[in-house]
Design an enzyme around this catalytic site. Structure first.
Site, PDB file in Angstrom:
ATOM      1  N   GLU A 263       0.698  -1.207  -0.156  1.00 18.32           N
ATOM      2  CA  GLU A 263       0.021  -0.039  -0.058  1.00 18.32           C
ATOM      3  C   GLU A 263       0.806   1.388   0.135  1.00 18.32           C
ATOM      4  OE1 GLU A 263      -2.739   0.056   3.250  1.00 18.32           O
ATOM      5  OE2 GLU A 263      -4.154  -1.423   2.310  1.00 18.32           O
ATOM      6  N   GLU A 350      -6.462  -7.324  -0.465  1.00 14.79           N
ATOM      7  CA  GLU A 350      -6.776  -7.368   0.887  1.00 14.79           C
ATOM      8  C   GLU A 350      -7.810  -6.516   1.019  1.00 14.79           C
ATOM      9  OE1 GLU A 350      -3.258  -5.674   3.340  1.00 14.79           O
ATOM     10  OE2 GLU A 350      -4.777  -4.343   4.238  1.00 14.79           O
TER      11      GLU A 350
HETATM   12  C1  IDC Z   1      -2.891  -3.607  10.628  1.00 12.13           C
HETATM   13  C2  IDC Z   1      -3.234  -4.826  11.663  1.00 12.13           C
HETATM   14  C3  IDC Z   1      -2.727  -4.100  12.720  1.00 12.13           C
HETATM   15  C4  IDC Z   1      -1.581  -3.600  12.948  1.00 12.13           C
HETATM   16  C5  IDC Z   1      -1.338  -2.546  11.824  1.00 12.13           C
HETATM   17  C6  IDC Z   1       0.101  -1.868  11.905  1.00 12.13           C
HETATM   18  O1  IDC Z   1      -4.564  -5.121  11.527  1.00 12.13           O
HETATM   19  O2  IDC Z   1      -2.929  -5.294  13.566  1.00 12.13           O
HETATM   20  O3  IDC Z   1      -1.239  -3.007  14.402  1.00 12.13           O
HETATM   21  O4  IDC Z   1      -1.698  -2.948  10.676  1.00 12.13           O
HETATM   22  O5  IDC Z   1       0.854  -2.862  11.577  1.00 12.13           O
HETATM   23  C7  IDC Z   1      -4.082  -2.091   5.794  1.00 12.13           C
HETATM   24  C8  IDC Z   1      -2.561  -2.521   5.865  1.00 12.13           C
HETATM   25  C9  IDC Z   1      -2.433  -3.472   7.139  1.00 12.13           C
HETATM   26  C10 IDC Z   1      -3.303  -3.103   8.059  1.00 12.13           C
HETATM   27  C11 IDC Z   1      -4.619  -2.902   7.987  1.00 12.13           C
HETATM   28  C12 IDC Z   1      -5.580  -2.599   9.128  1.00 12.13           C
HETATM   29  O6  IDC Z   1      -2.359  -3.066   4.930  1.00 12.13           O
HETATM   30  O7  IDC Z   1      -0.990  -3.786   7.342  1.00 12.13           O
HETATM   31  O8  IDC Z   1      -3.079  -3.969   9.324  1.00 12.13           O
HETATM   32  N1  IDC Z   1      -4.860  -2.130   6.772  1.00 12.13           N
HETATM   33  O9  IDC Z   1      -5.274  -1.411   9.625  1.00 12.13           O
HETATM   34  N2  IDC Z   1      -4.372  -1.364   4.849  1.00 12.13           N
HETATM   35  C13 IDC Z   1      -5.630  -0.792   5.157  1.00 12.13           C
HETATM   36  C14 IDC Z   1      -5.833  -1.502   6.409  1.00 12.13           C
END
Ligand code: IDC
Length: 427
Positions: A263, A350
């Site tokens: 992303e 995702e």
């Molecule tokens: C989130 C995880 C969370 C973690 C955070 C930071 O769910 O546990 O603390 O990342 O590492 C994304 C990202 C993905 C995110 C997810 C939710 O690709 O890494 O995971 N998210 O925030 N993009 C949109 C949402």
């Protein structure tokens, strides 16, 4: 045979660790991450949400017996980790039990050196559908038929390594009707590959994941999970080395898909992504000429319209669209539909049914609107995340430590909803 000997090694190593340490839970690690970030989205919906996000997570967690047989290196990882995007309903701070971050040396069994069979026998997804390619806006199988990949994305593999597990993948294939698994390898946080994580250990997890998927005849996505690093140019040289190694290792495995940047966000423009892709994709193509490559788009993989305006000059490339149903609604669905109708190959690598922080309430109505669109275009979709973290997007309940065989009560709301989606699919 191989699995049996791995099991024996793991068991005996675990037993030695217990005897030596007198404790099977010696591999305690902790992670503290804190971040403050300004998140701005170009979208109509999120233009009103420019907000500061601060989150702190800290925990101590014990690990499985197999892992605790590894030498222990306690570590503290501090990273600047913005949540990708938060709706106004998302919690701005959380203090929750985090899982173990593994920066420990891997057990001997973590380095998967022996390649699994390339074409598994039997009635597996890969045996039936073989090498995939992109035709116009669509992913097609070896017979030229439109084909949909679906399944679970892991959480960060260094954070939740236990789910890189043959039985887990097998259960997801056989009981949840999935045909693909995504291996999310964070580059910058949670034991990040480029920020001090143990590279050999993390690559060992990727290799194990690819081997298990291959043995099961599943497709597998190797995801270079950029996030707080914003632009893929931040760790471009590392990415070139990583994808060179992976694509030469898996040159003859048609089930392996490369996602070169999860992303892009913040400063990560489409121009940056293009410059990065123009370096990384030729490296992959040199080793593995026919593989599918997924390319992230700006604003946390929402700006697929920028890819439509200025597509990359490679075949067999698809562009990532990510949605979190409680945050991203009609405007992003309209964009997806317009782009597909204009011929852009879109891949949902995702998504979540909650909000973009990965938490908050599951929005069943918005999720079902998304599913209808997925069905309409037979779009591939990968759900975030295969873990038991105490957050809405984890599909397994926080209290459940089972690695497979989950029953209703073991699943989160999202887990229950998504399992139904997968089981309803046909090829
Ligand atoms: C989130 C995880 C969370 C973690 C955070 C930071 O769910 O546990 O603390 O990342 O590492 C994304 C990202 C993905 C995110 C997810 C939710 O690709 O890494 O995971 N998210 O925030 N993009 C949109 C949402």
């Amino acid at each position: 045979m191989k699995l049996k000997s791995i099991t024996q090694v793991v068991l005996s190593a675990a037993l030695s660790a217990v005897l030596l340490c007198g404790c099977a839970n010696s591999a305690e690690t902790s992670v503290t991450s804190s971040a403050t970030s300004s998140v701005t989205s170009s979208s109509a919906q999120s233009s009103s949400t420019t907000k500061a996000i601060a989150s702190t997570e800290s925990a101590t967690s014990s690990k499985s017996s197999a892992e605790s047989s590894a030498p222990v290196i306690s570590s503290t990882v501090a990273s600047s980790t913005p949540a990708p995007e938060t709706s106004s309903s998302a919690p701005v701070s959380s203090s929750e039990p985090a899982p173990a971050v593994s920066s420990a040396e891997p057990p001997a069994t973590q380095s998967a050196e022996t390649p699994a069979p390339v074409t598994p026998a039997g009635d597996t997804p890969f045996a039936k559908h073989g090498q995939l390619s992109v035709n116009g806006a669509y992913l097609v199988d070896q017979n030229g038929q439109k084909f949909q990949l679906r399944g679970m994305s892991t959480h960060g593999i260094a954070w939740f390594p236990d789910y890189i597990n043959f039985d887990t993948f097998k259960f997801l294939r056989d009981e949840w009707n999935t045909n693909c698994i995504r291996l999310a390898m964070y580059t910058a946080e949670n034991g990040g590959y480029c920020t001090g994580g143990n590279k050999d250990y993390i690559k060992g997890l990727v290799k194990n994941g690819v081997d298990y998927a291959t043995q099961l005849g599943m497709y597998v996505i190797v995801d270079w999970h950029i996030l707080s690093d914003q632009t893929p140019l931040t760790y471009k040289d590392e990415a070139v080395r990583f994808f060179d190694e992976m694509s030469s290792l898996y040159a003859d495995r048609g089930n392996v898909i490369y996602e070169i940047c999860n992303e892009p966000n913040g400063s990560g423009s489409w121009q940056d992504v293009t410059a990065y892709a123009n370096e990384v994709i030729p490296v992959i193509r040199k080793n593995s000429p026919n593989s599918i490559v997924l390319v992230g788009t700006p604003t946390w993989s929402q700006d697929i319209d920028q890819a439509l305006n200025s597509p990359l000059g490679f075949n067999n490339v698809m562009y990532s669209l990510h949605f979190y149903a409680a945050t991203h609604t009609d405007w992003l669905r309209n964009r997806m539909e317009n782009c597909i109708q204009s011929g852009l190959p879109v891949f949902i690598s995702e998504f979540g049914t909650c909000d973009a922080s990965g938490n908050g309430a599951v929005d069943v109505y918005q999720s079902e609107q998304w599913k209808a669109l997925i069905d309409k275009y037979n779009t591939s979709y990968m759900c975030w995340n295969l873990a038991n973290k105490n957050e809405a997007s984890s599909i397994i309940s926080a209290g459940c430590s089972k690695l497979s065989g989950w029953t209703d009560g073991d699943l989160s709301r999202q887990g229950q909803l998504i399992r139904g989606w997968f089981k309803g699919e046909t090829d």
